[in-house]
Design an enzyme around this catalytic site. Structure first.
Site, PDB file in Angstrom:
ATOM      1  N   GLN A 120      32.495  30.119  36.553  1.00  0.00           N
ATOM      2  CA  GLN A 120      32.977  31.251  37.341  1.00  0.00           C
ATOM      3  C   GLN A 120      31.973  31.623  38.428  1.00  0.00           C
ATOM      4  O   GLN A 120      32.286  32.400  39.320  1.00  0.00           O
ATOM      5  CB  GLN A 120      33.254  32.463  36.436  1.00  0.00           C
ATOM      6  CG  GLN A 120      34.497  32.295  35.569  1.00  0.00           C
ATOM      7  CD  GLN A 120      34.812  33.494  34.693  1.00  0.00           C
ATOM      8  OE1 GLN A 120      34.903  33.352  33.486  1.00  0.00           O
ATOM      9  NE2 GLN A 120      34.986  34.674  35.289  1.00  0.00           N
ATOM     10  N   ARG A 123      37.944  40.071  30.916  1.00  0.00           N
ATOM     11  CA  ARG A 123      38.908  40.678  31.834  1.00  0.00           C
ATOM     12  C   ARG A 123      38.627  42.160  32.069  1.00  0.00           C
ATOM     13  O   ARG A 123      39.504  43.012  31.955  1.00  0.00           O
ATOM     14  CB  ARG A 123      40.326  40.497  31.334  1.00  0.00           C
ATOM     15  CG  ARG A 123      41.281  40.725  32.483  1.00  0.00           C
ATOM     16  CD  ARG A 123      42.555  40.006  32.342  1.00  0.00           C
ATOM     17  NE  ARG A 123      43.331  40.186  33.566  1.00  0.00           N
ATOM     18  CZ  ARG A 123      44.321  39.395  33.899  1.00  0.00           C
ATOM     19  NH1 ARG A 123      44.634  38.375  33.150  1.00  0.00           N
ATOM     20  NH2 ARG A 123      44.994  39.605  34.991  1.00  0.00           N
ATOM     21  N   CYS A 124      37.367  42.465  32.355  1.00  0.00           N
ATOM     22  CA  CYS A 124      37.036  43.820  32.767  1.00  0.00           C
ATOM     23  C   CYS A 124      35.704  43.719  33.476  1.00  0.00           C
ATOM     24  O   CYS A 124      35.031  42.716  33.406  1.00  0.00           O
ATOM     25  CB  CYS A 124      36.903  44.748  31.569  1.00  0.00           C
ATOM     26  SG  CYS A 124      35.535  44.366  30.492  1.00  0.00           S
ATOM     27  N   GLU A 145      41.402  43.356  36.603  1.00  0.00           N
ATOM     28  CA  GLU A 145      40.944  43.783  35.283  1.00  0.00           C
ATOM     29  C   GLU A 145      41.439  45.153  34.880  1.00  0.00           C
ATOM     30  O   GLU A 145      41.370  45.532  33.722  1.00  0.00           O
ATOM     31  CB  GLU A 145      39.425  43.678  35.270  1.00  0.00           C
ATOM     32  CG  GLU A 145      39.061  42.219  35.521  1.00  0.00           C
ATOM     33  CD  GLU A 145      37.618  41.974  35.853  1.00  0.00           C
ATOM     34  OE1 GLU A 145      36.979  42.902  36.346  1.00  0.00           O
ATOM     35  OE2 GLU A 145      37.152  40.869  35.589  1.00  0.00           O
TER      36      GLU A 145
END
Lengths: 164, 805
Positions: B236, B383-384, B759
């Site tokens: 990522q 996912r935050c 997110e």
């Protein structure tokens, strides 16, 4: 090491022949021997469906089928469903309705949806959700996948009617 | 080169710029099975690596015998810590300032830890050889509970000097990592001690895992002839990986090329650096051949980065009328065996201090104790943004508990405590400056959309019917209002391993008026190739369909910190807009020259520069691009290129209002989500279709986390959730349809006002689902029940409340 066996398959309409250990999984034969990297490996326990292909007319998770079991069968992968010049309806509706994000589950999803619509050309939303429950997606939350499949069914039915 | 389209509306539509639901350009290859993920990469002579992993959670490694494995036909090498030690690669630094074993150095600290790396001709031979490596272990006491670990005599990390400071200050116990504090502790305690109403609760956010559908993997290829290392992988943050690889290996950075190909979902799992990457590189250097390592699902769930595992002890105080006066929080954070959290260096608990949420809370304090246990390392933001979902869950539970304490409606309690529109920019008690917001408008829209008052009436009737024995189903209305903090971040306070968290865009316009733009980020499904081209289309007047977006190849893309924490749009998106504006500035000079007027006499209009007051005289961007390369213009260099590195002045603060309506079967513990309404405010909206898709996906991950997904261990440290049989991922059958909505409050400091959205649905969704479960039992006195709310746990809630009697 076990003896190798002579494997013959028809994949996307083309004959394939090779020597392989019977324990080799169909997904690896497709991906590594035949360079069909559309189907993916997501779990190796038949839960995620990223490896879904069609074997003798049935949806099969190729990560849990030995190449020995697949010997002599006809296999269809995402690469056999449409071509760049003539996309499968599902390939179009998935794009149209944003039915994919990272794309990793997509080949398995479309391959399974293709079979689902052959088995049930006019499914309800509930039937689509149930019929697709063997394919996991982490990105889309399924809402647009379901929409894409229902749209494909409608399109396929409309063109069938037009042809009749 | 005259532009054919003259109608302005048509010209705007032709551009496919910001705000339109442009179809994704990525989809053509993905739908045809022509994506290129790391496991699709096949290089000549490529070998396969596989790990021998520890079956024990804590054990001494007495010996490793590789003879039988090496004797197997097709095995090329078996690496152990002893082989890596001369290269100083048997340990590696973590993103959190700790270090982590690459291969077991004397002991193992969690089940699934990497012990040896087998390199073989193919993946089957490698797997066979893994079974032939003999490791002699001596079991040690296992610490799974962080509250026990922080008191235990058992030393987990024998490599750390007793009493010496860690990366984040003093360690008060051998299993303690750090204490991180923010806010005014004394003032907060004073307010709470003298408050009219205080609610106190322990809120546990369980350990879970991002579990992208594609597991982690890498292909390392050391070209000894040219001295160049190419590393493909599920990264990522590819540029950071290159820098880290250079620092670790000693290979100069220009001789390393890192490529993130298509990535099959990341969700934070692919931010960190894993032993598999290091071992692939070493194996390729040792063997001189390319080496591929791709983990299987069990390895992914057991050994790569987990998320959450925060025990949050809260106290919230208020007046009798419900005005919140103070918030106190102490967190016991279980970081596992190594502190490998992926947070900006200054913030070992990430941005957890956004935990005052959307409320105007005058005084607050947060203390976070990081603790070592015998669990897998990680602590990534699934996912935050960094620890923001923990913060949002904490405050949204505390609000609900306070509402019970006050015997007040939880929607009303939120309303009277929201930060008002006129208070922005708002300085929070824990040090953040919220850039913008309009919470009351969003909340009112959400509540009226779902028919909130009717829902409450129906719920009350249901409770009565339940009490009369007419139904066994209760109804919960789960409320959640969240404020995210994303777009890390300003270089002055945000860095990872010393590298400032700016991002970048480089754009090159071709002579015929099409373009390529490269960014420091990397899409994992977010659709960057589609949306970043939309930003550039609007900014430069070149149609999005004529712009190629490229990311992930460190040899070609400008340096950037990658994609996670919803930072791509807030940071790289800003760089993209500014690079586009640089192009426009030069184009203006060229247009003026071509029209034989002064620079100030022309203005930009959709896809061209027009003469002010005489729009029939214009030069299109196509004409300008051609001239930039083919005409000698005095005082202007040939070419049309721009690069922008963007250091954000502040974070962005997306927010949203979610409502989940759920029926709960008291006897079976099963739930039925009748309705889920999600209102998101992510500032300026670049592509509504992509935003909606992000919200659907994030909500479904929230559903998973709240309702069943966890990484669980038994007392011996065995991971009980290592396959998708045990680790819950909702199918299409279990997932509801969502209703999405929005308000639009642009960020005042972002060039295009965008805030990021990927997110938000996870951050806001988890409390909405969990609050719905709690709310169903509120009438029976349920204050706090830990997630995940699977059927058994819900049945247990009902049973504990005596509802089965």
């Amino acid at each position: 090491m076990p003896d190798k066996m002579h494997v013959k398959l028809t994949v996307n309409g083309q004959d394939a022949e090779f020597l392989a250990e019977p324990r080799e999984l169909l997904i690896y034969a497709l991906r590594e021997r035949l360079n069909l990297t559309g189907p993916h490996v997501g779990c190796e326990t038949s839960h995620c469906g990223a490896c879904t292909v069609i074997v003798n007319g049935k949806s099969v998770k190729s990560c849990t089928m030995f190449v020995g079991q697949a010997n002599g069968t006809e296999v269809t992968t995402i690469e056999g469903l449409g071509s760049p010049d003539a996309l499968h309806v599902l390939q179009e509706t998935f794009r149209e309705h944003h039915g994919l994000q990272c794309g990793f589950c997509t080949p398995g999803m479309i391959t399974r949806a293709h079979k689902l619509l052959e088995e049930n050309p006019n499914p309800t939303e509930e039937e689509v959700r149930f019929g697709m429950a063997g394919n996991l997606c982490r990105c889309t939350g399924y809402q647009n996948i379901v929409k894409s499949i229902l749209a494909a069914a409608a399109q396929m039915n409309a063109s069938k009617e037009a042809a009749e | 080169m005259k532009d054919e389209v003259d109608n302005r509306e048509e010209r705007v539509a032709n551009l496919k710029g910001m705000g339109c639901a442009r179809k994704r350009v990525e989809d053509v290859r993905f739908t045809q099975g022509k994506g290129n993920y790391v496991d699709d990469i096949k290089l000549p002579g490529m070998l396969h690596g596989d790990f021998v992993r520890s079956p024990y959670a804590h054990a001494r490694v007495k010996s490793i015998n590789i003879d039988a494995a090496m004797a197997l036909d097709g095995v090329v090498a078996v690496l152990t810590a002893k082989d890596l030690e001369p290269l100083s690669l048997h340990w590696m630094p973590t993103l959190a300032g700790d270090k982590q074993m690459v291969l077991a150095d004397g002991k193992v600290l969690f089940q699934g830890q990497e012990v040896a790396f087998v390199v073989a001709r193919d993946r089957y031979v490698a797997a066979d050889a893994v079974e032939l490596v003999e490791v002699d272990y001596e079991e040690l006491p296992v610490l799974i509970d962080p509250f026990e670990a922080i008191k235990s005599d058992t030393v987990l990390r024998e490599d750390l000097e007793d009493g010496a400071d860690g990366a984040h200050g003093p360690r008060r116990h051998h299993n303690h990592i750090f204490l991180w504090e923010e806010g005014d502790k004394a003032a907060t305690e004073e307010v709470i001690d003298s408050a009219e109403v205080v609610a106190e609760e322990m809120v546990y956010y369980h350990r879970t895992h991002p579990c992208p559908l594609e597991t982690c993997g890498a292909v390392a290829s050391m070209d000894k002839v040219n001295g160049k290392l190419t590393l493909y992988g599920t990264f990522q943050a590819p540029h950071v990986v290159r820098t880290v690889a250079s620092l670790l290996s000693g290979i100069e950075e220009h001789n390393i090329r890192v490529v993130s190909p298509d990535i099959g979902g990341g969700f934070g799992n692919k931010v960190g650096v894993y032993p598999g990457y290091v071992c692939s590189i070493v194996a390729s250097i040792v063997t001189g051949q390319p080496v591929k390592w791709v983990e299987d699902r069990m390895e992914n769930l057991m050994a790569t980065a987990f998320a959450r595992d925060y025990w949050m002890k809260g106290k919230i105080s208020a007046t009798k009328g419900g005005k919140i006066t103070g918030l106190h929080c102490h967190v016991t954070a279980d970081h596992g065996a190594f502190d490998a959290c992926a947070d900006p260096t200054k913030y070992p608990a990430g941005f957890f201090h956004i935990c005052t949420g959307s409320y105007d809370i005058p005084v607050a304090y947060v203390g976070v104790d990081g603790v070592y246990t015998n669990k897998a390392p990680g602590g990534v933001a699934y996912r935050c943004s960094f620890r923001v979902t923990e913060a949002a869950y904490f405050i949204e539970r505390m609000i609900e508990v306070l509402a019970m304490e006050l015997n007040m409606d939880a929607a009303e309690l939120r309303r009277i405590n929201f930060i008002r529109k006129d208070q922005f920019p708002y300085q929070s008690a824990l040090g953040w400056e919220y850039d913008s917001g309009d919470y009351h408008t969003a909340w009112d829209k959400a509540l009226s959309s779902v028919g909130y008052d009717d829902l409450r009436r129906e719920q009350a009737e249901r409770v009565e019917a339940f009490k009369r024995g007419e139904t066994r189903k209760l109804m919960g209305v789960g409320l959640s209002f969240f404020t995210e903090i994303v777009g890390a971040g300003p270089v002055k306070n945000c860095d990872i391993l010393g590298m400032g968290m700016f991002d970048s865009c480089e754009i090159r316009i071709h002579p015929t008026g099409s373009a390529i733009a490269r960014l420091g980020t990397i899409s994992q499904g977010q659709g960057h190739a589609t949306t970043f081209a939309q930003i550039l289309a609007t900014e430069t007047g070149i149609p999005a369909d004529s712009i190629t977006i490229e990311e992930g190849d460190t040899d070609t893309a400008p340096y950037g910190l990658g994609t996670y924490g919803s930072r791509s749009t807030p940071v790289a998106g800003a760089a993209t807009a500014l690079a586009g504006r640089k192009i426009r500035a030069k184009a203006q000079m060229i247009a003026a020259y071509l029209l034989e007027v002064h620079d100030d006499d022309v203005e930009f209009d959709v896809d061209r520069f027009v003469l002010k007051g005489a729009p029939e005289r214009f030069k299109t961007m196509k004409e300008i691009a051609y001239a930039a390369y083919n005409q000698a213009i005095p005082g202007i260099e040939p070419g049309l290129e721009a690069v922008s590195y963007y250091d954000p002045p502040n974070m962005t603060y997306p927010f949203g209002a979610y409502v989940c309506v759920m029926d709960v079967d008291v006897d079976t513990g099963t739930t039925d989500i009748r309705q889920f309404y999600a209102l998101d405010d992510c500032g300026t909206r670049i592509n509504p279709m992509v935003i909606e898709g992000q919200v659907h996906g994030g909500l479904t991950e929230a559903l998973a986390i709240a309702m069943g997904q966890e990484i669980a261990y038994d007392d011996l440290g065995n991971c009980k959730t290592g396959t998708l049989m045990d680790f819950f991922i909702p199918t299409a059958w279990e997932t509801p349809n969502y209703v999405t909505d929005h308000t639009e409050t642009p960020s005042p400091h972002h060039p295009i006002g965008a805030k990021g959205v990927g997110e938000s649905p996870n951050v806001g969704g988890v409390p909405a689902f969990s609050n719905a479960v709690h709310d169903a039992f509120r009438a029976f006195g349920l204050r706090q029940a830990h997630m995940p709310h699977d059927h058994w746990r819900i049945w247990k809630i009902a049973n504990d409340l005596g509802l089965h009697d």
